[in-house]
Design a protein around this motif. Structure first.
Motif, PDB file in Angstrom:
ATOM      1  N   MET A   1       0.845  -1.421  -0.137  1.00 23.73           N
ATOM      2  CA  MET A   1      -0.114  -0.090   0.051  1.00 23.73           C
ATOM      3  C   MET A   1       0.937   1.304   0.092  1.00 23.73           C
ATOM      4  SD  MET A   1      -2.969   1.119   2.833  1.00 23.73           S
ATOM      5  CE  MET A   1      -3.823  -0.059   2.445  1.00 23.73           C
ATOM      6  N   ASN A  26     -10.697   6.745  -4.386  1.00 24.77           N
ATOM      7  CA  ASN A  26     -10.572   5.440  -3.369  1.00 24.77           C
ATOM      8  C   ASN A  26      -9.248   4.872  -3.509  1.00 24.77           C
ATOM      9  OD1 ASN A  26     -13.088   6.227  -2.411  1.00 24.77           O
ATOM     10  ND2 ASN A  26     -14.183   5.513  -4.404  1.00 24.77           N
ATOM     11  N   PRO A  28      -6.233   3.166  -2.029  1.00 23.67           N
ATOM     12  CA  PRO A  28      -5.882   3.149  -0.502  1.00 23.67           C
ATOM     13  C   PRO A  28      -4.322   3.742  -0.241  1.00 23.67           C
ATOM     14  CG  PRO A  28      -6.896   1.024  -1.355  1.00 23.67           C
ATOM     15  CD  PRO A  28      -6.498   1.893  -2.665  1.00 23.67           C
TER      16      PRO A  28
END
Length: 228
Positions: A1, A26, A28
């Protein structure tokens, strides 16, 4: 991430751009806020950023600095960063690059300070030229691609790069043409923009250089920020 390192939300226009882009799409990421203590010294930021500046994005062992580079890096995994249509994509990339490299009068005179309201001492010809060009870009994008965003129906990096302008217009009470003004208000009303703004108001850090720039710009009529 991804991890995105940003500066004070009250001041850091450069940090707002990739932060808003990732939030709106959106994508992450972990957020790490590194507040400015002494803007004249980049030593604290050199510990993690080769330029001593923010924003900086990390992805495993990869580090990406500079807001435009971060947008392009994210686009490799998330194509919605830019419009799917080639013509719209060319426009979006062009105006994002123009913002990234230009508008020096707006940057120098109207420093970003989300929590203040300021009556400008003056609007120089250079500042008026920057504002007129922003108005032109916004109106052209909305007209050519149908809105509600600059390159069509979807939020893209182009909108993220002009989001700090909307914050500045609010701070300095600057009004553009009706279509451009409506677009600026639309940016300000986006839930992540509201979140960023409210977080900026809640910050108790005060960085002397940014505060001095705000005082030099004009008369401070309101300070909406939380006090220590």
């Amino acid at each position: 991430m991804y991890t995105l390192i940003v500066g004070n939300k009250n001041y850091s226009s450069w940090s707002l751009r990739p932060w808003l882009l990732l939030r709106m799409l959106n994508i992450p990421f972990n957020e790490r806020l590194q507040p400015f203590v002494d803007y004249g010294s980049h030593d604290q930021f050199r510990q993690f950023s080769p330029t001593g500046r923010v924003p900086l994005l990390t992805d495993g062992d990869t580090s990406v600095w500079d807001s435009l580079a971060i947008a392009e890096y994210a686009a490799e995994d998330h194509p919605l960063v830019w419009p799917a249509d080639r013509t719209a994509r060319a426009f979006a990339r062009s105006i994002a690059a123009e913002m990234h490299s230009g508008f020096s009068a707006l940057r120098n005179v109207c420093t970003m300070n989300c929590g203040l309201r300021i009556d400008l001492n003056e609007r120089s010809p250079a500042l008026e030229q920057d504002l007129a060009r922003i108005d032109e870009i916004w109106c052209e994008g909305l007209s050519r691609f149908g809105g509600p965003f600059l390159a069509g129906q979807q939020f893209t990096a182009a909108d993220a790069f002009y989001a700090p302008v909307a914050m500045r217009l609010q701070t300095y009470g600057i009004t553009l043409s009706p279509a451009a003004a409506d677009y600026g208000k639309r940016l300000l009303s986006l839930p992540p923009m509201v979140e960023w703004y409210e977080a900026g108001l809640a910050e108790i850090w005060r960085e002397p250089v940014h505060e001095q720039e705000a005082r030099a710009a004009g008369k401070i009529t309101q300070d909406l920020r939380r006090t220590a």
